[in-house]
Design an enzyme around this catalytic site. Sequence first.
Site: not given
Length: 753
Positions: A230-232
């Site tokens: 995931t993106d953060w």
Amino acid sequence: MKLDVEGILSRMTLEEKAALCSGADFWKTKAIERLGVPAVMVTDGPHGLRKQEGESDHLGLNQSVRAVCYPSGAGLASSFDTALIRKLGETLGETAAGEKVHTLLGPAVNIKRSPLCGRNFEYLSEDPWLAGEMAAAYVQGVQSRGVGTSVKHFAANNQESERMSVSAEVSERALREIYLTAFEKTVRQAQPWTLMCAYNRINGTYCCENPWLLDQLLRREWGFDGIVMTDWGAMNDRCRALAAGLELEMPASGGENDKKIVEQVKSGALDEAVLDEAVRRLLCWIAKGIDPREPAQSYDRQAQHEFAREAAGRTAVLLKNEGVLPLKKGAKLAFIGGFAEHPRYQGGGSSHINSVRVTNALESCASLAEIEYAEGFAADADESDSEKLRAAVEAAQRAECAVIFAGLPDSYESEGYDRTRLDLPACQNELIAAVAAVQPNTVVVLHNGSPVTMPWLDKVAAVLEMYLGGEAVGEAEADLLFGAVNPSGRLAETFPLRLEDTPAFLNFPGSGKKVTYGEGIYVGYRWYDARKMAVLFPFGYGLSYTTFAYTGIELDRNRLAMGENQLTVRVRVKNTGTRSGRETVQLYVRPEDHHDRPVQELKGFAKVALEPGEEKEVVFHLDRRSFSVYDERIHDWYLPAGRYEICAGPHSRALPLCAAVEAESAPRPLVVDETTTLGEILDSGRRCAGIDAVAKTFGIGGEEPSGEQLGAGTNQMMQEMMRGMPLRRLVTFGGMCWEQIEQIEKELQPKED
């Protein structure tokens, strides 16, 4: 490192499997010490390493190790130089290995749908072909040093407004032709170790839990064999995401989502085999990287700084030059603008680098000319100061040439929010106009991450676009302004005349947590070409201190027959000036019938170094995909038969060389459903007795109509109406019964092999 993946997997507890699927903290994965599985570190790095020390956070609020900052993505793409980008990747890979970083989070390949996107400084291009080629070279370079990459943000992440929840409402065709192509090219050509899923939704489904995106497309169709992270903070439903094909959640979730995985496996809601496959991929990814037990490697920061200087010189774009550049050494110059002393050389947000050594133009040019400096305006705000303006104008009057260092302040473009206008700060436009009014030899040097309007363009003698040139930008500016380096950058995006002209103007950034991609496939130059619109500077544009001539184009065949998958194109270009220089040869494909298609599309480019009088031949290879469109009716790529022009030149609106090829293709596959029209059936070449009877009755498909002739206008109206008639409407308008319709549908269905 070596890991017995299957052996480790067989010995892991359910809780350990679940735990491996999320981070330990902001930048590290969890270790399983009893099984010899180490924690590995990932960190930001599209244009320089951002490895944080001590307390870590995603937006770079806390200090990171000192590292060399290179030009950002907008500038790098303008080099049109895959060899340069690969070398940058190799350099970043060596730095990451030296800092014991397992995977770099980059490159960012999202398409520049609107010039207002706050993160465009980090993205590569409005064109998917260019973005994909550049990204593949970057990935190959980094991974050649034993360090992974995470290509981001997958997918349709084209704005910062409500980026964590907005749904990109976009057609399958636009996704395939525009927004997914760069990812596809990078995966197929470079096999990145990871992809990073975006925050947003696509047509209502979060990217992190989209099985079509993460499994069907990415793995089954493109052959991706890495992991998806995931993106953060981009996780929505952890177990749905795991089932869809997302392995790693970053950063840590405090164990909350790990518990959900365990609970759903125990309840039977989540098949443990799905979790096992995710863990298997994670272990394989961890095993690819550097051995954390090895001592940190050394790397030469000074040599890297010199490369950053070279890269900045190779990415700058000369937009205008009426003979004033290059500057004469020893000349009396006025340097004006806060960016001369404090250049904006990188963007804000997660890619912000703690740079080793930042150079400015004022100091870098001090030994080359007699320079009087006037601040004129501050580099970090839009504040007019009449006294500073007066001093700048007076300095310009005393000089042989005025060089104004302008640009966008940090607050104008950054991760986290979008721009609202294309203008430079008003104080800068005011100063440029005032200086140009008293000094005909005025040069504007721009520091910005995305296009700006230039109301003073016809008043100044030269414009040099530096984009965000990295920490060595000042030295690079000295090289370019005084001619030690010949500008060779070309715009990887169109500079529009007005914000209102841009493709997404009416649909950016959307509302109600939805943004409609109403422009479809017409993004960037595809939009401006289709509408025959004037622009400030076209895609691919850039000047040089020398001149080039395109002297010939040859195709290895004039017909691309069925079964032939490659067309070879040879283009000859010559340096007709007095200086050595680099030219970017650009190749575009133009369909003769461009109904519902872009007028032209970039399908090849090559950077060529030429000495004065030297001529070289550049060879391109086009496959059938280069001529194809994505057809939503058949959910596949299709090459429409017909005549195509292959055109070459220095930019998208200057293509002096053209040659034609006739492409053959099988009839478009026919999909018969309730919307299938008589025209589609006739155009497909598929016929049956029932269709022949209808065609005869109404005189369509080349048939003579039966019955009494009507007037010419009425006959044409009837034919066009019947061509657009869905098959099942023939019960009403064609006098057929349902049995006849069903028989036609049966006969038209494709035969099983």
